[in-house]
Design a protein around this motif. Structure first.
Motif, PDB file in Angstrom:
ATOM      1  N   UNK A 102       1.090  -1.282  -0.036  1.00  0.00           N
ATOM      2  CA  UNK A 102      -0.075   0.118  -0.187  1.00  0.00           C
ATOM      3  C   UNK A 102       0.889   1.256   0.076  1.00  0.00           C
ATOM      4  N   UNK A 103       0.649   2.318  -0.796  1.00  0.00           N
ATOM      5  CA  UNK A 103       1.485   3.248  -0.929  1.00  0.00           C
ATOM      6  C   UNK A 103       1.641   4.261   0.437  1.00  0.00           C
ATOM      7  N   UNK A 104       0.417   3.830   1.199  1.00  0.00           N
ATOM      8  CA  UNK A 104       0.696   4.731   2.823  1.00  0.00           C
ATOM      9  C   UNK A 104       1.889   4.142   3.441  1.00  0.00           C
ATOM     10  N   UNK A 105       2.046   2.804   2.911  1.00  0.00           N
ATOM     11  CA  UNK A 105       3.232   2.217   3.831  1.00  0.00           C
ATOM     12  C   UNK A 105       4.547   2.870   3.524  1.00  0.00           C
ATOM     13  N   UNK A 106       4.636   3.181   1.904  1.00  0.00           N
ATOM     14  CA  UNK A 106       6.006   3.826   1.946  1.00  0.00           C
ATOM     15  C   UNK A 106       5.890   5.271   2.854  1.00  0.00           C
ATOM     16  N   UNK A 107       5.052   6.012   2.910  1.00  0.00           N
ATOM     17  CA  UNK A 107       5.063   7.109   3.694  1.00  0.00           C
ATOM     18  C   UNK A 107       5.597   6.769   5.210  1.00  0.00           C
ATOM     19  N   UNK A 108       4.643   5.690   5.880  1.00  0.00           N
ATOM     20  CA  UNK A 108       4.877   5.245   7.120  1.00  0.00           C
ATOM     21  C   UNK A 108       6.420   4.680   7.285  1.00  0.00           C
ATOM     22  N   UNK A 109       6.947   3.974   6.288  1.00  0.00           N
ATOM     23  CA  UNK A 109       8.484   3.814   6.268  1.00  0.00           C
ATOM     24  C   UNK A 109       9.116   5.030   6.448  1.00  0.00           C
TER      25      UNK A 109
END
Length: 547
Positions: free
Chosen positions: A308-315
């Motif tokens: 999920x692209x939100x995962x890249x931000x959380x990363x």
């Protein structure tokens, strides 16, 4: 003497290239730098340097190439700027623009090919079909990437390539102005959050660059329509999507970072970004590494298993090990979206400072039992704002959405993405899920502590409740509710208490996820309003974060 001068100039050029790379990479904190490097390493392996495109990242397209992901990769190459990266980026950019549709008389004017090997759109063998033979959203995805590239790394490309990119962005922006929701099968309304945000920004930014007041004004006017929808409840109309909230965050960051001070998007971009993150923080369950439901658009039922692209931000915010990704990200379902990660990393020095500290804390550690009560509004599909409720407690979350819409499957008209009622829990070794497969245009799904109450206000005796349930490692065969791992459940309501059980294990996976389907029907000739109540409690789940 001439030879010596040539050597000196060559060495100087190499040193400048290394210095430019070091100067940008040194601005990145540890987590975004890791995201940039890992995503670029993966994309490097998918790149065809002879053709100047990425291969299709699905590995299921017989070595066809991909336009949109190639554009994202080109910007990543400019950011990295090592060993010929700029030259390859230039090659890709020219290729992508070569594949832009140039006929102003066509509905697809200004958008980009999906892949360079495709026949001409509109030909006998390749008739025009929106979101099939051509994708209007490619305008926003590619032009936004190009704008980021110009803003951050314009000094690395030559004036002729700069002019080529600017012209391409202008054409994409003009083409985007052709889009009117409800006309010619187009669905771009201000409530279609992720492309709408990109459209508004690109129009305003491009108008400013070309001194085109009409284009600038159009972008600002469209932004105001998006803002009005958002300000009603501080929520994006395209609500709580692991993928598309991530795209909207990229778009809102461009609003805040690159819009001129005179633009409404400058300050509103910051506010909307922060409010969106606050909602993410309220709904994110760090023990499960998942956004609690409901999800307007999801590409799976467990963010630990699809990218999920939100995962890249959380990363970028809290690190890879704490984010909803596995170590080998490309093995996750929907991993092609990992290609947007260079843009996320490039924007992170500006973006990450805007994320509220309380939100960052809630991404790292569960803040204790709490509820969420909010709403979102998608005009023209909703007859009234969708009401959203969620309950999160240790190792469990429940979410529901109540609405009356003109379509089945949410504004995307896709029941495979629309999840209006969801339960997730820690089974002891992974995340279990129960999600309602939408078959009705009007649903009241209300989450309360320990329960999910689902009603079909317009339903009848032919209505069914299809509950998709995760497989379990310790229970390869599921036939009753007692087989659920880590969860006790009681079912009641106006439904016939007898239910059927089927599975997806032959050829019916949804977004790559297998499931058991527990289907409840209404009693024959029933005149009662269809209703099902699920009351749940954990049974022996581990109290630690899912890994």
């Amino acid at each position: 003497m001439l030879f010596t001068l040539a050597v000196v100039l060559y060495v100087f050029a190499i040193l400048c290239e290394v210095s430019a790379a070091a100067s940008f990479l040194s601005t990145l904190a540890e987590h975004p730098r890791q995201l940039l490097e890992e995503s670029m390493d993966w994309l490097d392996a998918k790149y065809d340097p002879e053709a100047g495109y990425l291969y299709d990242l699905s590995a299921a397209a017989a070595l066809r190439h991909d336009i949109r992901n190639s554009a994202w990769y080109a910007v990543g190459l400019l950011a990295r700027n090592r060993d010929g990266d700029v030259q390859q980026a230039t090659k890709i950019i020219k290729n992508v623009i070569r594949g832009q549709f140039k006929d102003p008389a066509k509905q697809w004017y200004g958008t980009y090919q999906k892949y360079p090997e495709e026949p001409p759109v509109g030909s006998v063998s390749y008739p025009p079909k929106i979101y099939d033979t051509w994708d209007p959203n490619w305008r926003g995805f590619v032009s936004t990437a190009f704008i980021i590239g110009l803003e951050e790394f314009g000094h690395l490309i030559t004036p002729d390539i700069t002019r080529l990119v600017q012209e391409s962005i202008y054409n994409a922006t003009v083409g985007d102005s052709y889009r009117v929701g409800g006309v010619d099968d187009d669905n771009l309304y201000p409530s279609y959050s992720n492309p709408a945000l990109m459209r508004a920004f690109a129009s305003s930014w491009t108008g400013k660059m070309f001194n085109d007041e009409n284009m600038t004004r159009a972008g600002e006017t469209y932004a105001k329509e998006i803002i009005d929808l958002f300000d009603r409840a501080n929520t994006l109309s395209e609500f709580n999507s692991g993928t598309y909230t991530g795209v909207s965050i990229v778009a809102l960051t461009t609003w805040a970072k690159y819009s001129p001070d005179t633009s409404i998007m400058k300050t509103k971009g910051v506010q909307m970004l922060q409010e969106t993150w606050k909602m993410v923080g309220d709904l994110y369950h760090p023990q499960l590494k998942n956004l609690a439901g409901p999800w307007d658009r999801g590409y799976g039922f467990d963010m630990n298993k699809y990218f999920s692209i939100i995962a890249a931000h959380i990363w970028c915010l809290i690190g890879k090990s704490a984010a909803p990704v596995i170590d080998k990200v490309p093995m996750m379902s929907h991993s092609a979206d990992f290609a947007i990660s260079p843009l996320v990393a490039i924007l992170s020095p500006f973006h990450d400072k805007l994320v509220p500290g309380t939100t960052v804390g809630s991404l790292q550690n569960f803040q204790g039992e709490h509820t969420v009560d909010t709403s979102a509004y998608s005009i023209p599909y909703d007859s009234y704002p969708r009401q959203i409720t969620a309950w999160l407690d240790d190792n469990i979350s429940i979410g529901g959405e109540s609405f009356n819409e003109s379509v089945i499957g949410g504004p995307a008209i896709n029941p495979s993405q629309f999840n209006p009622a969801v339960i997730q829990w820690n089974t002891g070794n992974e995340v279990g899920f129960i999600t309602l497969y939408a078959t009705e245009p009007s649903i009241n799904a209300i989450a309360r502590p320990g329960s999910l109450n689902i009603t079909y206000p317009l339903g009848n005796s032919s209505s069914t409740f299809q509950l998709l349930i995760s497989p379990f490692r310790k229970k390869p065969e599921v036939s009753t509710w007692k087989d659920l791992q880590g969860l006790n459940i009681k079912v009641s309501g106006t439904i016939d208490p007898k239910y059927s059980v089927s599975s997806s294990f032959t050829d019916d996976a949804i977004n790559d996820f297998m499931f058991w389907n527990f289907t409840y029907s209404m009693p024959p000739q029933s005149r009662l309003v269809p209703n099902i109540l699920l009351e749940v409690e954990l049974s022996g789940a581990d109290s630690t974060r899912v890994s």
